[in-house]
Design a protein around this motif. Structure first.
Motif, PDB file in Angstrom:
ATOM      1  N   ILE A  74       0.837  -1.206   0.000  1.00  0.00           N
ATOM      2  CA  ILE A  74       0.000   0.000   0.000  1.00  0.00           C
ATOM      3  C   ILE A  74       0.869   1.253   0.000  1.00  0.00           C
ATOM      4  N   HIS A  75       1.873   1.260   0.872  1.00  0.00           N
ATOM      5  CA  HIS A  75       2.772   2.420   0.968  1.00  0.00           C
ATOM      6  C   HIS A  75       3.509   2.647  -0.346  1.00  0.00           C
ATOM      7  N   ASN A  76       4.062   1.589  -0.919  1.00  0.00           N
ATOM      8  CA  ASN A  76       4.833   1.722  -2.168  1.00  0.00           C
ATOM      9  C   ASN A  76       3.938   2.158  -3.325  1.00  0.00           C
ATOM     10  N   SER A  77       2.738   1.597  -3.366  1.00  0.00           N
ATOM     11  CA  SER A  77       1.816   1.940  -4.446  1.00  0.00           C
ATOM     12  C   SER A  77       1.424   3.412  -4.394  1.00  0.00           C
ATOM     13  N   ILE A  78       1.105   3.908  -3.198  1.00  0.00           N
ATOM     14  CA  ILE A  78       0.731   5.317  -3.054  1.00  0.00           C
ATOM     15  C   ILE A  78       1.900   6.218  -3.439  1.00  0.00           C
ATOM     16  N   SER A 115     -10.712   5.070 -17.840  1.00  0.00           N
ATOM     17  CA  SER A 115      -9.342   4.872 -17.365  1.00  0.00           C
ATOM     18  C   SER A 115      -8.501   6.117 -17.607  1.00  0.00           C
ATOM     19  N   ILE A 116      -8.646   6.722 -18.784  1.00  0.00           N
ATOM     20  CA  ILE A 116      -7.858   7.921 -19.119  1.00  0.00           C
ATOM     21  C   ILE A 116      -8.189   9.057 -18.157  1.00  0.00           C
ATOM     22  N   ILE A 117      -9.480   9.292 -17.940  1.00  0.00           N
ATOM     23  CA  ILE A 117      -9.905  10.382 -17.056  1.00  0.00           C
ATOM     24  C   ILE A 117      -9.484  10.113 -15.607  1.00  0.00           C
ATOM     25  N   SER A 118      -9.752   8.906 -15.143  1.00  0.00           N
ATOM     26  CA  SER A 118      -9.503   8.582 -13.732  1.00  0.00           C
ATOM     27  C   SER A 118      -8.017   8.574 -13.402  1.00  0.00           C
ATOM     28  N   THR A 119      -7.199   8.001 -14.273  1.00  0.00           N
ATOM     29  CA  THR A 119      -5.763   7.990 -13.981  1.00  0.00           C
ATOM     30  C   THR A 119      -5.189   9.401 -14.034  1.00  0.00           C
ATOM     31  N   PHE A 120      -5.747  10.264 -14.873  1.00  0.00           N
ATOM     32  CA  PHE A 120      -5.295  11.657 -14.869  1.00  0.00           C
ATOM     33  C   PHE A 120      -5.633  12.326 -13.541  1.00  0.00           C
ATOM     34  N   ILE A 121      -6.792  12.029 -12.995  1.00  0.00           N
ATOM     35  CA  ILE A 121      -7.188  12.619 -11.709  1.00  0.00           C
ATOM     36  C   ILE A 121      -6.275  12.146 -10.583  1.00  0.00           C
ATOM     37  N   LEU A 160      -3.788  12.670  -6.996  1.00  0.00           N
ATOM     38  CA  LEU A 160      -4.630  12.496  -5.805  1.00  0.00           C
ATOM     39  C   LEU A 160      -4.717  11.049  -5.337  1.00  0.00           C
ATOM     40  N   TYR A 161      -3.868  10.178  -5.857  1.00  0.00           N
ATOM     41  CA  TYR A 161      -3.905   8.760  -5.533  1.00  0.00           C
ATOM     42  C   TYR A 161      -3.709   8.533  -4.030  1.00  0.00           C
TER      43      TYR A 161
END
Length: 403
Positions: free
Chosen positions: A187-191, A330-336, A344-345
């Motif tokens: 979780i830490h590495n992914s964030i 996917s394009i919109i959400s990953t940009f956010i 904002l992940y």
């Protein structure tokens, strides 16, 4: 005789409505992975989120959405495969070459999706499972139904027994602390990577996650293929009287929501004993498939009743561009959420994710309405069809078609 994609006048409205609803449900589920490290969070033996509204949003998503809409889309894929084969036969054309080309193009789209946008892609899986369906699609409709039922029941039982034995053997509790530590590190590495990393680092992490997710492809196959078979069965049967639909509705109400309810009931025992995880396993696999059919029956019956016409029309329009809308999510959400966008992940919990998903889907509805006023199909549908049939498809509406 020329064989071309299905025209606008030949489209089945209820299928487009189901596609639109499925796309919305898939977005609600996927948003948890777009916005944060959902896989390791779900693997923890305790609740990661502190706020009650986030905890119960997760519980409700697990019950009403998780595993219910990817299966619905699988059903629709199987249905569409039979329609395509029937049109090929009616036009005296060979089905296999065009279908294989269609699947190959879908595979390419999926590969681009994984490499450049998101690891949770389903297109690669659909492309491969679609090819495997070639072994089954000629079966009589009853054989399709029986094969699907045996397969989903056996697979769900197998996964549930594995989960039960893992807990009752003592392995789950003995490894719980070390596994929690491993998941917390993930979780830490992914964030850190998705919210702060370079595009190259994100791509490497995305490929790693996709590889981890798909190393159990055979398990996914037996979970998804039955819904392809059910969709093929429905396409061959084609006509379902309301009386038969109501009977199926009642049956799947018991086996769908009825089975998934156990995970809600045993939620307080998460991480303590076998009850919650075993109920989740059975509910996600068998319950998810049955609840998907329950949803399909409910939607078709409501559609036939003439109720909620405006709402269904919005889903119908969005469903006509399901392929474009799925990939654009996917394009919109990953940009956010990713660092090359707003970064904002990991910042928000499930409830905020649901609200963002609703906003994105609302914008997709508006875009789909505008686009289809001017064009005959979605932009990515146009590319897919052009490459599948080997001929440039007409995209822009003429004045006659608009009028």
């Amino acid at each position: 005789m020329k064989w071309s994609p299905v025209g606008e006048s030949q489209r089945i409205e209820s299928l487009d409505i189901l596609r639109g609803i499925a796309i919305f449900g898939i977005l609600l589920v996927n948003m948890k992975s777009f916005s944060g490290p959902d896989s390791p969070i779900r693997a923890l033996s305790y609740e990661y989120f502190n706020q009650p509204y986030d905890i119960w949003t997760n519980v409700l998503l697990e019950f009403f959405v998780q595993g219910n809409f990817i299966t619905m889309f699988s059903f629709l894929f199987g249905f569409g495969m039979i329609l395509m084969s029937e049109r090929a036969k009616a036009n005296n054309r060979s089905f296999l070459p065009v279908f294989l080309r269609r699947q190959f193009v879908l595979l390419l789209f999926g590969a681009v999706h994984v490499l450049f946008f998101w690891y949770g892609d389903i297109l690669v899986t659909y492309a491969l499972v679609g090819v495997i369906m070639l072994l089954f699609y000629r079966l009589p409709r009853k054989a399709l139904l029986i094969t699907g039922l045996v397969m989903i029941f056996a697979y769900s039982l197998f996964m549930s027994v594995l989960t039960y034995e893992y807990w009752t053997s003592g392995a789950a509790l003995s490894h719980q602390e070390s596994l929690n530590a491993q998941h917390e590190n993930e979780i830490h590495n992914s964030i850190q990577i998705y919210s702060e990393g370079t595009y190259s680092e994100i791509m490497q992490e995305r490929i790693r996650e996709w590889t981890d997710l798909n190393q159990y492809f055979l398990f996914f196959l037996f979970g998804i293929l039955p819904m392809f078979l059910f969709g093929a069965y429905a396409a061959k049967k084609r006509r379902f009287e309301n009386k038969a639909l109501w009977k199926l509705w009642g049956l799947t109400l018991v086996f769908g929501p009825g089975n998934k309810m156990f995970a809600v009931i045993f939620f307080p025992y998460k991480g303590e004993d076998w009850r919650y995880d075993t109920a989740m396993s059975w509910g996600y696999e068998f319950g998810g498939a049955m609840m998907s059919i329950f949803y399909i029956c409910s939607i078709v019956l409501l559609y036939r009743s003439g109720k909620f016409k405006r709402l269904f029309n919005l889903f119908r329009i969005t469903g006509r561009m399901a392929f474009t809308n799925y990939l654009s999510q996917s394009i919109i959400s990953t940009f956010i959420f990713y660092s090359y966008g707003l970064g904002l992940y990991g910042e928000y919990g499930p409830l905020t994710g649901v609200l963002i998903a609703v906003i994105i889907f609302g914008l997709q509805v508006l875009f789909s309405i505008w686009w289809l006023r001017n064009y005959k199909m979605g932009p990515l549908e146009w590319i897919w069809r052009t490459l599948t049939y080997g001929k440039k498809q007409n995209l822009k509406r003429t004045e006659e078609s608009v009028s």
